[in-house]
Design a protein around this motif. Structure first.
Motif, PDB file in Angstrom:
ATOM      1  N   GLU A  17       0.150   4.573 -10.924  1.00  0.00           N
ATOM      2  CA  GLU A  17      -0.378   5.907 -10.581  1.00  0.00           C
ATOM      3  C   GLU A  17      -0.128   6.238  -9.098  1.00  0.00           C
ATOM      4  O   GLU A  17       0.150   7.393  -8.751  1.00  0.00           O
ATOM      5  CB  GLU A  17      -1.863   5.997 -10.929  1.00  0.00           C
ATOM      6  CG  GLU A  17      -2.051   6.141 -12.441  1.00  0.00           C
ATOM      7  CD  GLU A  17      -3.511   6.110 -12.899  1.00  0.00           C
ATOM      8  OE1 GLU A  17      -3.749   6.490 -14.063  1.00  0.00           O
ATOM      9  OE2 GLU A  17      -4.386   5.682 -12.106  1.00  0.00           O
ATOM     10  N   MET A  18      -0.207   5.225  -8.275  1.00  0.00           N
ATOM     11  CA  MET A  18       0.089   5.432  -6.851  1.00  0.00           C
ATOM     12  C   MET A  18       1.550   5.876  -6.678  1.00  0.00           C
ATOM     13  O   MET A  18       1.859   6.820  -5.943  1.00  0.00           O
ATOM     14  CB  MET A  18      -0.194   4.120  -6.093  1.00  0.00           C
ATOM     15  CG  MET A  18       0.027   4.175  -4.606  1.00  0.00           C
ATOM     16  SD  MET A  18       1.659   3.546  -4.110  1.00  0.00           S
ATOM     17  CE  MET A  18       1.418   1.764  -4.301  1.00  0.00           C
ATOM     18  N   TYR A  42       3.011  -4.576 -12.845  1.00  0.00           N
ATOM     19  CA  TYR A  42       2.247  -3.647 -12.016  1.00  0.00           C
ATOM     20  C   TYR A  42       1.077  -3.072 -12.810  1.00  0.00           C
ATOM     21  O   TYR A  42       1.199  -2.787 -14.002  1.00  0.00           O
ATOM     22  CB  TYR A  42       3.141  -2.521 -11.486  1.00  0.00           C
ATOM     23  CG  TYR A  42       4.302  -3.003 -10.640  1.00  0.00           C
ATOM     24  CD1 TYR A  42       4.186  -4.156  -9.845  1.00  0.00           C
ATOM     25  CD2 TYR A  42       5.511  -2.315 -10.615  1.00  0.00           C
ATOM     26  CE1 TYR A  42       5.249  -4.598  -9.074  1.00  0.00           C
ATOM     27  CE2 TYR A  42       6.578  -2.756  -9.842  1.00  0.00           C
ATOM     28  CZ  TYR A  42       6.440  -3.909  -9.075  1.00  0.00           C
ATOM     29  OH  TYR A  42       7.493  -4.345  -8.315  1.00  0.00           O
ATOM     30  N   THR A  43      -0.030  -2.905 -12.123  1.00  0.00           N
ATOM     31  CA  THR A  43      -1.231  -2.372 -12.759  1.00  0.00           C
ATOM     32  C   THR A  43      -1.123  -0.852 -12.932  1.00  0.00           C
ATOM     33  O   THR A  43      -0.274  -0.203 -12.315  1.00  0.00           O
ATOM     34  CB  THR A  43      -2.472  -2.637 -11.893  1.00  0.00           C
ATOM     35  OG1 THR A  43      -2.288  -1.940 -10.648  1.00  0.00           O
ATOM     36  CG2 THR A  43      -2.669  -4.121 -11.639  1.00  0.00           C
ATOM     37  N   ARG A  44      -2.005  -0.314 -13.741  1.00  0.00           N
ATOM     38  CA  ARG A  44      -2.106   1.131 -13.911  1.00  0.00           C
ATOM     39  C   ARG A  44      -2.275   1.823 -12.549  1.00  0.00           C
ATOM     40  O   ARG A  44      -1.634   2.837 -12.276  1.00  0.00           O
ATOM     41  CB  ARG A  44      -3.322   1.423 -14.806  1.00  0.00           C
ATOM     42  CG  ARG A  44      -3.470   2.871 -15.115  1.00  0.00           C
ATOM     43  CD  ARG A  44      -4.762   3.155 -15.890  1.00  0.00           C
ATOM     44  NE  ARG A  44      -4.693   4.529 -16.324  1.00  0.00           N
ATOM     45  CZ  ARG A  44      -4.560   4.913 -17.585  1.00  0.00           C
ATOM     46  NH1 ARG A  44      -4.546   4.042 -18.555  1.00  0.00           N
ATOM     47  NH2 ARG A  44      -4.443   6.182 -17.883  1.00  0.00           N
ATOM     48  N   GLU A  45      -3.096   1.238 -11.692  1.00  0.00           N
ATOM     49  CA  GLU A  45      -3.345   1.841 -10.375  1.00  0.00           C
ATOM     50  C   GLU A  45      -2.064   1.872  -9.531  1.00  0.00           C
ATOM     51  O   GLU A  45      -1.799   2.841  -8.824  1.00  0.00           O
ATOM     52  CB  GLU A  45      -4.441   1.070  -9.623  1.00  0.00           C
ATOM     53  CG  GLU A  45      -5.844   1.238 -10.196  1.00  0.00           C
ATOM     54  CD  GLU A  45      -6.013   0.606 -11.580  1.00  0.00           C
ATOM     55  OE1 GLU A  45      -5.384  -0.459 -11.849  1.00  0.00           O
ATOM     56  OE2 GLU A  45      -6.746   1.175 -12.423  1.00  0.00           O
ATOM     57  N   GLU A  46      -1.310   0.795  -9.612  1.00  0.00           N
ATOM     58  CA  GLU A  46      -0.050   0.763  -8.851  1.00  0.00           C
ATOM     59  C   GLU A  46       0.921   1.838  -9.351  1.00  0.00           C
ATOM     60  O   GLU A  46       1.560   2.533  -8.560  1.00  0.00           O
ATOM     61  CB  GLU A  46       0.609  -0.626  -8.961  1.00  0.00           C
ATOM     62  CG  GLU A  46      -0.112  -1.702  -8.160  1.00  0.00           C
ATOM     63  CD  GLU A  46       0.468  -3.099  -8.410  1.00  0.00           C
ATOM     64  OE1 GLU A  46       0.255  -3.652  -9.511  1.00  0.00           O
ATOM     65  OE2 GLU A  46       1.144  -3.617  -7.512  1.00  0.00           O
ATOM     66  N   ASP A  62       2.015   9.481  -7.837  1.00  0.00           N
ATOM     67  CA  ASP A  62       1.555  10.420  -6.800  1.00  0.00           C
ATOM     68  C   ASP A  62       2.590  10.576  -5.695  1.00  0.00           C
ATOM     69  O   ASP A  62       2.881  11.683  -5.237  1.00  0.00           O
ATOM     70  CB  ASP A  62       0.241   9.925  -6.179  1.00  0.00           C
ATOM     71  CG  ASP A  62      -0.954  10.275  -7.053  1.00  0.00           C
ATOM     72  OD1 ASP A  62      -0.776  11.080  -7.998  1.00  0.00           O
ATOM     73  OD2 ASP A  62      -2.047   9.743  -6.791  1.00  0.00           O
ATOM     74  N   SER A  84       0.823  -1.210   0.000  1.00  0.00           N
ATOM     75  CA  SER A  84       0.000   0.000   0.000  1.00  0.00           C
ATOM     76  C   SER A  84       0.855   1.258   0.000  1.00  0.00           C
ATOM     77  O   SER A  84       2.034   1.241   0.351  1.00  0.00           O
ATOM     78  CB  SER A  84      -0.878   0.014   1.249  1.00  0.00           C
ATOM     79  OG  SER A  84      -0.040   0.180   2.384  1.00  0.00           O
ATOM     80  N   ARG A  85       0.229   2.349  -0.381  1.00  0.00           N
ATOM     81  CA  ARG A  85       0.862   3.660  -0.343  1.00  0.00           C
ATOM     82  C   ARG A  85       1.419   3.973   1.054  1.00  0.00           C
ATOM     83  O   ARG A  85       2.502   4.526   1.192  1.00  0.00           O
ATOM     84  CB  ARG A  85      -0.202   4.695  -0.727  1.00  0.00           C
ATOM     85  CG  ARG A  85       0.325   6.084  -0.835  1.00  0.00           C
ATOM     86  CD  ARG A  85      -0.797   7.091  -1.063  1.00  0.00           C
ATOM     87  NE  ARG A  85      -0.237   8.407  -0.901  1.00  0.00           N
ATOM     88  CZ  ARG A  85      -0.129   9.318  -1.873  1.00  0.00           C
ATOM     89  NH1 ARG A  85      -0.609   9.066  -3.057  1.00  0.00           N
ATOM     90  NH2 ARG A  85       0.437  10.470  -1.653  1.00  0.00           N
TER      91      ARG A  85
END
Lengths: 398, 398
Positions: free
Chosen positions: B185-186, B179-183, B189, B151-152
């Motif tokens: 993007e995290m 890694y997924t797009r969400e990973e 950020d 997790s972040r």
């Protein structure tokens, strides 16, 4: 996002620094004689290309981290022919001499440790120490001494607890000096007495003119555990673009340590090694011809330069460089000015300002390094351009 | 003459560590299936060799420090085809992906700075930080999560003033995770919020199976100045022995800084670049075939391994590796034992103990990394050898 101190403190290459000015001159339609770079125009022995062409594998695989067996074997034969016995375990093939150099520095230096290097020196030596976080401690040599080494006492003045090694290039880039047997023995004694490594960059070994015999620290039996040899096929066989070098030592502990560094970059290109392995078969006549050619070039350049008023030069005896003192304040400005403002017979000149080869502030400001990797007619023309440019430059400065 | 702390703290490659045991097995007459190394057996596109063979220069000259223009142009076309716009000034050709990695680390890290890397990771990442005097700060990923990112919050727990970058490999060596797009993007950020670089090692970009789409940090516009891309032709075109890589960034300041490092080693081999420049012409059918083959191998290996009692494995979706947990105490001892004591149908097995891919003490001790760079029949045999060896090994331990 700040960059690292090490990369901020590094300089761009003094040899390649003026390239944009040379390109601008070419864009104006001028011919540019390149006396800045040690890129030989001599032909690479053709068996190099033939071996690569004869490669019949279907998959271009990783090589071994230590190097291809055929290449290591050919290095063994080469050293045997000059009286030095190496085994595979004494050697690691590197990406040019450069990689052998920084592997050696990384393997022996902690941050803030020092390596003593006679200056002027090949600039990348300090690039590599910048990367490794250690320091070059320069010991100045002078044109009027033919850039030979200072006395033992001068070395002892700067040896400290932080000193880990002395690093030399003989025949020297950028000075053309070839250290005598006595100079090498003095260094050997120093290394024994002060427990130092002696890193010997011998990539110009074959390029020795006139009387002086090349003498390597490898020939001194009782410091064999201290000597790290840096070698390369680049100049010997005019194969700079192959990027095949070698680091070697009788000290297996240091070679084992460097092996970890070699594994981290996996290997040197496979095909270049296969090509390089054939170069040992190059006939002696090739070297005789090459040496004769460089010696003739050196003579032409030296005689031409000597005849120019107020230019300081001593006849160098090795490699294919000379550093000369010019009767001007700032050689870099002059080198730029020639490229931007001056031509003779539609030709101009690119030289390497020598300040970048010194670490001590203020030294070499009026000096340039000339390489004689172009043909004799062009060297004669280069001398004329330099001579007439100096006269014109003086006029513009008055 | 002591060696440096950096080299003393470096380890020998876990991938190549057991080579002497494999050689001893071969010397006994056994076949050794190499599941330890990511050396594809796929054919290199033939135009690579043809271009080298067609080289008709007589002198093998230095290349430019940035790389040969034809190769830079071909990289530009390649990236354009995947939606990324680069110019020459965004890129530097490197000696394999490895050199791009350590150039990046040297350029951004001062001594004691930290780079966060999901573990298990490609061991040489920490070899390079050892050399540079900076540190990998590992963030552990787990087999039961398919080695996806934590997790972040877990990242934020270890980000400090010393953190300079996050370094990822996706598709991942050694885990096979994509890694997924969400990973991604995290991570983007996090890098924005904490002012970090994001070093993205994408050398396995084409090797993605099943559903997941590969997503690169380069696709996120507003972190473009933070992303440093590491790339290589080694795996994409099965040309590991060419040692041609690339470091690229929209951030020209970082590329200019890396240029100093590139100049210090002069250039990458000229002919390998000329060969590599032709690879962009490789037809899509080549990639389709290669991907189909690797996917089939992954399926065979995964199904075989899943069926072995008490072995832990999740199906990886990229690259050509998987890390599996074995029902034994120490995988390195087991790997040595197989090579020394065990064979099946006159064949034995070389695997890479996974402990060396972790930095956190005690992790990965019962794990091995398997690569599937050998053909399907041999992979089936490898599974049989592993299964029967585990049974026998247990007996010997009781």
């Amino acid at each position: 996002m700040k960059l690292s101190n090490r990369v901020n403190s590094m300089k761009y290459s003094p040899i390649r620094k003026l390239s944009p000015y040379a390109q601008a001159a070419r864009d104006k339609g001028l011919r540019v004689l390149g006396l800045n770079i040690g890129q030989p125009d001599i032909e690479t022995p053709p068996q190099f290309f033939e071996a690569m062409k004869n490669f019949d594998g279907k998959v271009l695989k990783y090589s071994e981290s230590r190097g291809e067996t055929v290449l290591l074997d050919s290095f063994i034969k080469y050293y045997k022919s000059i009286g030095i016995e190496f085994e595979h375990s004494n050697m690691i093939v590197t990406n040019g001499g450069s990689e052998g150099l920084y592997f050696s520095l990384y393997a022996i230096c902690n941050p803030d440790d020092e390596v003593i290097v006679p200056e002027p020196f090949y600039t990348n030596y300090s690039s590599f120490t910048d990367i490794a976080g250690c320091k070059v401690r320069p010991i100045t040599t002078y044109g009027e001494d033919g850039f030979h080494l200072p006395s033992r006492e001068k070395f002892e003045e700067i040896i400290s607890d932080k000193t880990k090694a002395i690093l030399i290039s003989s025949p020297s880039n950028p000075t053309g000096a070839v250290y005598t047997r006595e100079e090498i023995e003095m260094l050997a004694d120093l290394c024994k007495e002060h427990n130092l490594f002696l890193i010997s960059d011998e990539v110009y070994r074959e390029f020795v003119y006139d009387d002086p015999e090349f003498f390597s620290p490898l020939e001194i039996e009782d410091i064999s555990q201290r000597v790290i040899l840096i070698d390369s096929i680049s100049k010997r066989y005019s194969a700079c673009g192959a990027r095949i070098g070698l680091v070697a030592s009788k000290n297996k502990e240091i070679i084992d340590a460097i092996m970890k560094l070699a594994q981290s970059r996996l290997c040197v290109p496979t095909l270049e090694q296969i090509g390089a392995a054939t170069l040992y078969e190059t006939p002696q006549s090739y070297f005789d011809e090459v040496k004769k050619e460089y010696q003739a070039r050196r003579d032409v350049l030296f005689e031409g330069i000597s005849a120019i008023k107020d230019v300081q030069v001593k006849k160098p005896t090795g490699a294919f460089y000379m550093i000369i003192g010019l009767p001007i304040k700032n050689a870099e400005n002059f080198c730029k000015w020639i490229l931007e403002e001056y031509s003779y017979e539609n030709t101009t000149l690119m030289m390497a300002p020598a300040e970048g080869f010194y670490l001590t502030e203020g030294l070499g400001v009026n000096e340039v390094r000339l390489s004689y990797c172009i043909n004799i007619e062009d060297l004669k023309l280069a001398v004329k351009i330099l001579e007439s440019a100096l006269i014109r430059y003086k006029e513009t400065q008055e």
